[in-house]
Every structure is written in C-alpha cells, then in structure tokens.
Design a protein around this motif. Structure first.
Motif, short mmCIF file in Angstrom:
data_model
loop_
_atom_site.label_atom_id
_atom_site.label_comp_id
_atom_site.label_asym_id
_atom_site.label_seq_id
_atom_site.Cartn_x
_atom_site.Cartn_y
_atom_site.Cartn_z
N ALA A 106 0.17 10.65 -2.25
CA ALA A 106 0.89 10.03 -3.36
C ALA A 106 1.16 11.04 -4.48
N THR B 106 1.49 4.42 -8.49
CA THR B 106 0.68 3.57 -7.62
C THR B 106 -0.52 3.02 -8.36
N ASP C 188 -3.36 4.98 -4.07
CA ASP C 188 -3.42 6.35 -4.58
C ASP C 188 -4.13 7.27 -3.59
N ILE D 230 6.75 1.48 -6.30
CA ILE D 230 5.33 1.54 -6.65
C ILE D 230 4.51 1.11 -5.44
N GLY D 231 3.41 1.84 -5.18
CA GLY D 231 2.52 1.52 -4.08
C GLY D 231 1.16 1.05 -4.56
N ASN E 203 0.85 -1.19 0.00
CA ASN E 203 0.00 0.00 0.00
C ASN E 203 0.89 1.25 0.00
N ASP E 204 0.29 2.39 -0.25
CA ASP E 204 1.05 3.64 -0.34
C ASP E 204 1.73 3.99 0.98
N ALA F 165 4.85 2.35 1.07
CA ALA F 165 5.73 2.88 0.01
C ALA F 165 6.37 4.18 0.47
#
Length: 340
Positions: free
Chosen positions: A281, A290, A277, A273-274, A247-248, A251
């Motif tokens: 982000a 993402t 969003d 990359i996550g 997940n973000d 990240a």
C-alpha cells in the motif's frame, strides 16, 4: 550400522547431574540454575541429544503446540500477521502448526479433527468462520479457541479484531468531505465478519451524511474477482467517482483495472481507499489511502489472551476491538480543509 539413540540418561551421566535436572533444562519455565543448565546443554551438544517433545507432552499433559488455521494466504495481510504470530508464540516456548482450510465451513470439520489429533494446547482461527457446534467440540476437548481478525455473535468465543465498523465510517466521512457524491464498494467474502462490519460502517457513515445508497459489487477478497467487479462498476460513463474496497488486495486490483484497462486516473477520475495497510500500500505504484490494521498490537493481544486461556481454563471469553486509523496517501482526493 545405525547409531544408538542418545537418551537423557546419557546426557545426565556426562554432565554429572540427575535425569530430572536434564528434564528441567529442556522444559520451558522450569527452575534450574544457570551452572546446571550450561553443563547440561554442553553435554547435550557434544552427544547430539535432542529432547523428545512428544514424550514430554504425555507426561506433562502439554504439547506446547498451537494450531493455527488460515483460509487463504493470497492477501498480503495474512502472511505478515502469521509470521508475527509464529514468532511471538515461539518466544513464549510454543511451536506453531499451520493448517489450511476453506473460507467457508466446507472442510473445517476435517481440519479440526486433524488439529485435535495433535493434542494442541490452543487453536487460533484466522480468516475462518467457526460454528457453535465446532466451538462446543473444542470446549469438550479442553482446547481453548481464539478468533484472529474475525468475530462472531457467540460471546463464549474470544476474538481479536480491528474496529472494522469505525474504519468503514472513517472512509465514508473522508470521501464525502473530499466532495465525492457517487460511491462504489467492492465487497469481500460475505460470510466474513470483517466484510460485514466494514461495509456496515461505510453505509452508516454515508447515511449519516444524507447519502442513502452506493453501487456494490463482490470481489470475495480475491484479485481476479475484484478485477471483474471493477470492470462491471466502472466500464461506463456514469461510474462512481469514489471507491471503497473491503481490503487492500482488492483495492490494488481495482486500481490496476482503472488505470491500465479503462484509462481512468487515480485519484483524478476516481478516488480509491482500501483496508489493512499491507506493505505494498505504501509502494509508489499504489500509494494507497487505507485503514490500518495494527498487526503488531493484534498479535500481542492474541498471544496474551490465548496464553491466559491455556493457563486458566474456564476464564470468561474476551473480545478485543482495536483502533484502526485512516492512513492518508495519494490514491484519494483530499478534502479542502485537510490538515495532515
């Protein structure tokens, strides 16, 4: 001295209407003329009258309340999604009661008892696992349950999720097309269907491209644990050159460690990359590539499905899997033939 409580009879007397007319004015969806409604609301405002929602629920059998269970709010995705869910349900005449639970099932029995004590009309479980035993308890109580951003193998439970499997595949394909060959993955809580499906999609995407392995650490969807995972993975010379975080939130943690502790460049040394969003982000500080969870659409489907279950008990459960597009920003190297 205290003031006597204003009743619906007082409002009816001042407005010159019946008590049943007052009741209809304050009952969502009830039929009442605009002229009557205006007179009743003017009288209610003048007298300071507030309808007794709990008393009405005893008569109608409907509390107009939805129990919303969430495990944690540290992840930016959930506060935003819960706000959207609350607003959408309120627009339909429902009130939302938020209950906090652990990610695991440690305290969900107690939380569920509390929810059912409030005579809620429905339950939304966000970021929480639900056992078949708990599902049966809700069904026995006549309370429909829907999983939000979670799914399980039980086809009798309705759920709304993003296409986590395809999202993971897209990440693998994008990173491979950009020339990466040493991959890392920071996994979330392993009891979550979102984690399971995102990683499975990532692995299947890599395997389809002839790559059968990647380095893996667990961050449990928490910032500090994700920082530790990034340190273990990247504090050496043969570290991966591409990272997919489940997940973000994780990240962001990994990017902070890479840049500010280990002196690595993103995306020069490592592409990141996550998934989700969330608003940060898009901030210049992260500019994160993402996979987007379409929160507005997820909320729309969740509310529509739950209200259908409330209005039509016994309906077949529904599973909604919504598209999750890859959003390309500056944290990951672009494939040579990339055309935005």
């Amino acid at each position: 001295m205290g003031h006597e409580k204003v009743t619906s009879s007082d409002v009816a007397r001042l407005a010159g209407v019946s008590r049943s007319a007052v009741s209809r004015v304050f009952t969502p969806g009830a039929s009442v003329s605009s002229k009557t409604a205006e007179k009743v609301r003017e009288a209610a405002e003048k007298l300071g009258y507030r309808p007794n929602v709990l008393a009405r629920s005893l008569i109608t059998g409907r509390s107009r309340m939805i129990g919303l269970v969430v495990a944690y709010l540290e992840n930016y995705f959930y506060p935003e999604a819960l706000e959207k869910l609350s607003n959408a349900l309120q627009a339909e005449g429902y009130h939302v009661l938020v209950f906090m639970a652990s990610q695991t099932s440690d305290n969900i029995d107690q939380v569920l008892d509390e929810i059912l004590d409030y005579q809620v009309d429905g339950i939304i479980m966000a970021s929480v696992a639900l056992s078949s035993e708990l599902t049966a308890r809700c069904q026995a109580a006549g309370v429909p349950v829907l999983l939000f951003n979670r799914s399980q193998d039980d086809a009798a439970v309705s759920a709304v999720t993003s296409d986590n499997l395809e999202g993971g595949r897209q990440v693998a394909q994008f990173l491979h097309a950009a020339g990466h060959r040493r991959f890392g993955h920071i996994a979330g809580w392993e009891g979550a269907s979102t984690q399971r499906d995102r990683e499975r999609g990532f692995f299947e995407g890599l395997r389809a491209l002839g790559i059968n392995g990647y380095e893996r650490q667990v961050g449990n969807f928490h910032y500090e644990q994700a920082c530790d995972a990034a340190r273990r993975m990247f504090d050496r010379s043969d570290h991966p050159d591409a990272l997919f975080a489940a997940n973000d939130h994780m990240a962001f943690a990994a990017m902070d460690v890479l840049r500010f502790e280990l002196g690595l460049s993103v995306p020069g040394d490592v592409s990141v990359i996550g998934f989700d969003d969330v608003p940060p982000a898009a901030w210049p500080a992260y500019d994160l590539t993402t996979v987007r969870q379409r929160a507005n659409l997820m909320v729309e489907r969740t509310v529509a499905t739950l209200l259908k279950m409330i209005e039509r008990p016994g309906e077949t459960a529904e599973q909604h899997i919504l598209p999750a597009p890859l959003i390309v920003r500056g944290s990951a190297r672009l494939p040579e033939d990339w055309n935005a």
